[in-house]
Write an enzyme that holds these catalytic residues in place. Structure first.
Site, mmCIF file in Angstrom:
data_model
loop_
_atom_site.group_PDB
_atom_site.id
_atom_site.type_symbol
_atom_site.label_atom_id
_atom_site.label_comp_id
_atom_site.label_asym_id
_atom_site.label_seq_id
_atom_site.Cartn_x
_atom_site.Cartn_y
_atom_site.Cartn_z
ATOM 1 N N TYR A 150 0.837 -1.204 0.000
ATOM 2 C CA TYR A 150 0.000 0.000 0.000
ATOM 3 C C TYR A 150 0.869 1.251 0.000
ATOM 4 O O TYR A 150 0.657 2.165 -0.801
ATOM 5 C CB TYR A 150 -0.921 0.005 1.222
ATOM 6 C CG TYR A 150 -1.685 1.302 1.399
ATOM 7 C CD1 TYR A 150 -2.802 1.579 0.614
ATOM 8 C CD2 TYR A 150 -1.285 2.259 2.335
ATOM 9 C CE1 TYR A 150 -3.496 2.770 0.756
ATOM 10 C CE2 TYR A 150 -1.978 3.451 2.490
ATOM 11 C CZ TYR A 150 -3.087 3.696 1.696
ATOM 12 O OH TYR A 150 -3.770 4.882 1.847
ATOM 13 N N LYS A 154 1.256 4.319 -2.821
ATOM 14 C CA LYS A 154 0.984 5.729 -2.522
ATOM 15 C C LYS A 154 2.222 6.601 -2.757
ATOM 16 O O LYS A 154 2.108 7.760 -3.149
ATOM 17 C CB LYS A 154 0.469 5.868 -1.094
ATOM 18 C CG LYS A 154 -0.948 5.350 -0.911
ATOM 19 C CD LYS A 154 -1.963 6.136 -1.743
ATOM 20 C CE LYS A 154 -3.391 5.745 -1.444
ATOM 21 N NZ LYS A 154 -4.375 6.574 -2.182
#
Length: 232
Positions: A150, A154
């Site tokens: 994740y 990002k």
């Protein structure tokens, strides 16, 4: 009438952002993978904002062809886009060396490729002083426990946003990277964390609206917003 495209707009930050723009006279194009939620929210909004034109489509943003089809429909329906909010994303915690095979691909396709393909398809329909907001994260700025794929996705989204801002300067198109900390929403409902310890989705919507209304010569490169008592 001004027009905004907002992905992932049926709940959480996306919903709050959409309602902020609707309340100021915008029309919208939104998408989600959940058709039931899309239909419900469109019906609700048309009652509250009867003058708005709301395009709501079921779209799997991890599929490039579906993204392009969504963009094509938008461009055939409206003259120009004033605001694009790349908000759709997903979060699965994990450690790089322990998370299941395929997790990075899932995070990248949802959190990065969706924004990349939709933006590329829609930029020709933007004009001077149109504004793109990419919803990044504090996970775009530093490593943290269980960030894994994740956080990688990002970081990549922030890189995409920075390069896009540089490329679109000469066209007078604004690009802002939004990096929120913990914000109350579905993913926190069963966490046991007090809702009042976190930011509200309206906080993010208010900041985006404020950035959109700066003078033509000003661009908010980054919006970094965290809970008062620090990250969770």
């Amino acid at each position: 009438m001004s027009f905004a495209v907002i992905t992932g707009a049926t709940h959480g930050m996306g919903k709050a952002i959409a309602e902020k723009f609707l309340s100021h006279g915008f029309s919208l194009a939104i998408c989600s993978r959940n058709e039931t939620e899309l239909n419900l929210i469109r019906t609700e909004w048309l009652k509250l904002f009867p003058q708005a034109n709301i395009i709501a489509r079921k779209v799997d943003l991890t599929q490039k062809e579906a993204v392009i089809d969504f963009a094509t429909e938008i461009k055939s329906s409206i003259e120009k886009i004033d605001v694009l909010v790349n908000n759709a994303g997903t979060f699965i915690p994990g450690k790089i060396c322990e998370e299941p095979d395929g997790q990075l691909e899932k995070m990248i396709s949802t959190n990065l490729y969706s924004a990349y393909h939709l933006t590329r398809a829609l930029v020709p329909h933007l004009s001077a002083l149109s504004h793109i907001f990419n919803i990044c994260s504090i996970a775009s700025l530093r490593a943290y426990e269980n960030g894994g794929a994740y956080s990688i996705s990002k970081y990549a989204l922030l890189g995409f946003s920075e390069n896009l801002r540089l490329e679109l300067m000469d066209k007078d198109i604004k690009v802002t990277s939004v990096m929120p900390g913990a914000t109350w929403g579905r993913s926190w409902e069963n966490s046991g964390v007090d809702q009042h310890r976190m930011m509200q989705t309206s906080d993010i919507a208010d900041m985006i609206w404020a950035a959109y209304h700066l003078s033509p010569a000003a661009n908010t490169d980054h919006i970094l917003i965290r809970p008062l008592k620090g990250d969770i």
